[in-house]
Design an enzyme around this catalytic site. Structure first.
Site, PDB file in Angstrom:
ATOM      1  N   GLU A   5       0.852  -1.191   0.000  1.00 45.22           N
ATOM      2  CA  GLU A   5       0.000   0.000   0.000  1.00 45.22           C
ATOM      3  C   GLU A   5       0.888   1.242   0.000  1.00 45.22           C
ATOM      4  O   GLU A   5       1.816   1.348   0.791  1.00 45.22           O
ATOM      5  CB  GLU A   5      -0.911   0.000   1.222  1.00 45.22           C
ATOM      6  CG  GLU A   5      -1.598   1.318   1.543  1.00 45.22           C
ATOM      7  CD  GLU A   5      -2.412   1.868   0.375  1.00 45.22           C
ATOM      8  OE1 GLU A   5      -2.305   3.092   0.130  1.00 45.22           O
ATOM      9  OE2 GLU A   5      -3.118   1.089  -0.282  1.00 45.22           O
ATOM     10  N   THR A  29     -12.027   4.181  -0.355  1.00 49.80           N
ATOM     11  CA  THR A  29     -12.657   3.474   0.762  1.00 49.80           C
ATOM     12  C   THR A  29     -12.917   4.395   1.943  1.00 49.80           C
ATOM     13  O   THR A  29     -13.957   4.299   2.603  1.00 49.80           O
ATOM     14  CB  THR A  29     -11.764   2.301   1.206  1.00 49.80           C
ATOM     15  OG1 THR A  29     -11.529   1.444   0.093  1.00 49.80           O
ATOM     16  CG2 THR A  29     -12.407   1.517   2.340  1.00 49.80           C
ATOM     17  N   SER A  59     -19.519   7.457   1.088  1.00 50.51           N
ATOM     18  CA  SER A  59     -20.641   7.850   1.954  1.00 50.51           C
ATOM     19  C   SER A  59     -20.933   6.831   3.047  1.00 50.51           C
ATOM     20  O   SER A  59     -21.736   7.101   3.935  1.00 50.51           O
ATOM     21  CB  SER A  59     -21.902   8.076   1.109  1.00 50.51           C
ATOM     22  OG  SER A  59     -22.251   6.889   0.417  1.00 50.51           O
ATOM     23  N   HIS A  81     -25.276  -0.951   0.660  1.00 52.75           N
ATOM     24  CA  HIS A  81     -26.353  -0.969  -0.333  1.00 52.75           C
ATOM     25  C   HIS A  81     -27.074  -2.309  -0.341  1.00 52.75           C
ATOM     26  O   HIS A  81     -26.492  -3.352  -0.022  1.00 52.75           O
ATOM     27  CB  HIS A  81     -25.789  -0.676  -1.720  1.00 52.75           C
ATOM     28  CG  HIS A  81     -25.259   0.715  -1.868  1.00 52.75           C
ATOM     29  ND1 HIS A  81     -26.078   1.802  -2.047  1.00 52.75           N
ATOM     30  CD2 HIS A  81     -23.988   1.200  -1.833  1.00 52.75           C
ATOM     31  CE1 HIS A  81     -25.338   2.906  -2.135  1.00 52.75           C
ATOM     32  NE2 HIS A  81     -24.070   2.564  -1.994  1.00 52.75           N
ATOM     33  N   VAL A 105       4.218   1.316  -5.633  1.00 49.88           N
ATOM     34  CA  VAL A 105       4.732   0.487  -6.716  1.00 49.88           C
ATOM     35  C   VAL A 105       4.957   1.322  -7.968  1.00 49.88           C
ATOM     36  O   VAL A 105       4.063   2.050  -8.412  1.00 49.88           O
ATOM     37  CB  VAL A 105       3.757  -0.677  -7.010  1.00 49.88           C
ATOM     38  CG1 VAL A 105       4.183  -1.448  -8.258  1.00 49.88           C
ATOM     39  CG2 VAL A 105       3.673  -1.615  -5.811  1.00 49.88           C
TER      40      VAL A 105
END
Length: 453
Positions: free
Chosen positions: A73, A83, A87, A91, A213
């Site tokens: 990461e 992420t 909101s 869902h 990366v």
């Protein structure tokens, strides 16, 4: 021949390259790459620590605890971009085409998400969702949406007729009819993603933060033929690689030889914040009926886990991939977006709607006016500017918004090719967060089959 030579039997060609279309608390690893000099060789490396990447790595690790796996990461924590800026809605699967993988994954993912959060004691709230029709045209569209939701097996979905029934659910909301989804919820997906990371590490996986990366190369080790390089000179070797790069997905794909298209075009969604007194009026999610003429859903009321209520979002072009304000500008990324043929065609198609979005960004009262259709008591004095997120919207060369999951490989005849060992998730649209556990199962099944894990 590589195990990947048979990968993705359903490949289609885009720009002459293969593409498979599939019909959405960690602050430190505790050890640096320098101290892991003897353990930087992995069976599978996942590039990208958003919710889809973390969920996929976790699922593989749970199934195969003897695999050596790592997540790379580029930020200092997981879930820093899409992420952590969405909101936070769980869902229920109302909008998606019946029979599509997207619809199946959303409904399955919703059930898995609630089950997972109960097991891990992650807080959420089932506040429900009202999709409100305010005129006769919207009433007709709402009826079609209801049929679609039933076909998708959305649980306990029903039509509310008239103001009295609507206000039993949302006392200050007005409309002619509404679609009520009691199992739509809210959550903090950053917490969920970090818990995925905890699960992954507990099974022996490694998470390298601050690892941006910048290249995939052939290594000198035949057992671990893919050399993954970082911006600051760190290196990791792996047999196979899965990238889930979100806003950087297309750039990662290009690193292994894939074409530029589909291109990620960043659209910023800006929210307003409802003041605390008026926030008490809103119990759950209040959404408009989608207008099929436009690609985005429209502004809505979204309660948050902390008790605030977000109003929005709009949709404006971000001036950089991770540009959360108008002042965030990366000229190279901006030019790349503006000159992409697909964006030029999209802009022509939606020039008027796009201009309206920009104007509403500058003048919040225009945003409030749209919201007053549903809750008339909200005024401009009740709102303040709030947070923003950036949506990684994949566009093809013709200007079409790609609304499904896209996987890509640059396959060559040589089994030693880097492209044969690197699979890219180039598009994971909403409801990617809701569907993350279901997506992870699907991806793990496919990887098991093709990689012989």
């Amino acid at each position: 021949m590589s195990h990947l030579s048979r990968f993705l039997a359903t490949l289609i060609l885009v720009n002459g390259k293969p593409r498979s279309i599939l019909c959405e608390g960690i602050k430190s690893t505790g050890r640096s790459l320098a101290t892991l000099a003897n353990n930087r060789e992995y069976d599978v490396v996942v590039v990208g620590g958003g919710i889809v990447g973390a969920a996929s790595a976790r699922e593989l690790m749970l199934r195969h605890p003897n695999l050596k796996m790592a997540i790379l990461e580029k930020e200092s924590a997981l879930a820093k971009h899409q992420t952590g800026h969405n909101s936070g809605v769980i869902h229920a699967g109302i909008y998606y085409k019946p029979g599509s993988l997207k619809a199946k994954l959303c409904v399955e993912g919703m059930h898995l998400m609630y089950q997972y959060c109960d097991e891990k004691k992650i807080p959420y709230k089932k506040v429900g969702k009202l999709i409100v029709a305010t005129d006769k045209v919207e009433v007709e569209r709402l009826a079609e949406l209801h049929k679609r939701a039933i076909q998708n097996k959305v649980p306990d979905i029903k039509i509310l007729k008239g103001l009295e029934e609507i206000q039993k659910v949302e006392p200050y909301c007005v409309g002619l009819e509404a679609l009520w989804s009691p199992h739509t919820g809210i959550i903090d997906y950053s917490i969920v993603t970090k818990q995925y990371g905890v699960d992954f590490k507990e099974k022996g996986g490694e998470i390298y933060l601050n690892f941006e990366v910048t290249g995939f190369e052939n290594s000198s080790d035949k057992n671990y033929p893919v050399l993954i390089k970082s911006k600051d000179g760190k290196q990791v070797k792996s047999k196979y690689v899965l990238t889930c790069g979100g806003l950087q997905a297309d750039k990662l794909a290009e690193l292994s030889g894939c074409p530029k298209a589909p291109r990620i075009i960043p659209f910023r969604g800006e929210y307003l914040l409802l003041n605390p007194e008026k926030a008490k009026l809103i119990k759950g999610n209040i959404y408009p009926v989608p207008d099929p003429r436009f690609p985005f859903l429209g502004v809505h009321f979204t309660p948050r886990m902390d008790g605030t209520v977000w109003l929005g979002p709009n949709a404006v072009l971000a001036f950089q991939r991770e540009g959360y304000t108008w002042s965030d500008i990366n000229f190279s990324e901006l030019v790349d977006a503006l000159l992409y043929p697909g964006f030029l065609k999209l802009s022509v198609k939606y020039v008027f709607a796009g201009a309206q979005e920009v104007i509403r960004s500058a003048i919040p009262s225009l945003q409030v006016k749209k919201l007053q259709k549903f809750v008339p008591s909200i005024t401009t004095s009740d709102v303040a500017r709030g947070p923003a997120g950036v949506r990684a919207q994949a566009l093809d060369l013709s200007g079409n918004l790609i609304d499904d999951f896209v996987f890509d490989m640059y396959k060559e005849s040589s089994s030693d090719s880097i492209g044969n060992r690197v699979l890219h998730c180039r598009n994971a649209p909403s409801p990617g967060a809701t569907s993350s556990l279901a997506i992870a199962k699907m991806m793990a099944d496919r990887l098991e089959s093709e990689f012989k894990l």
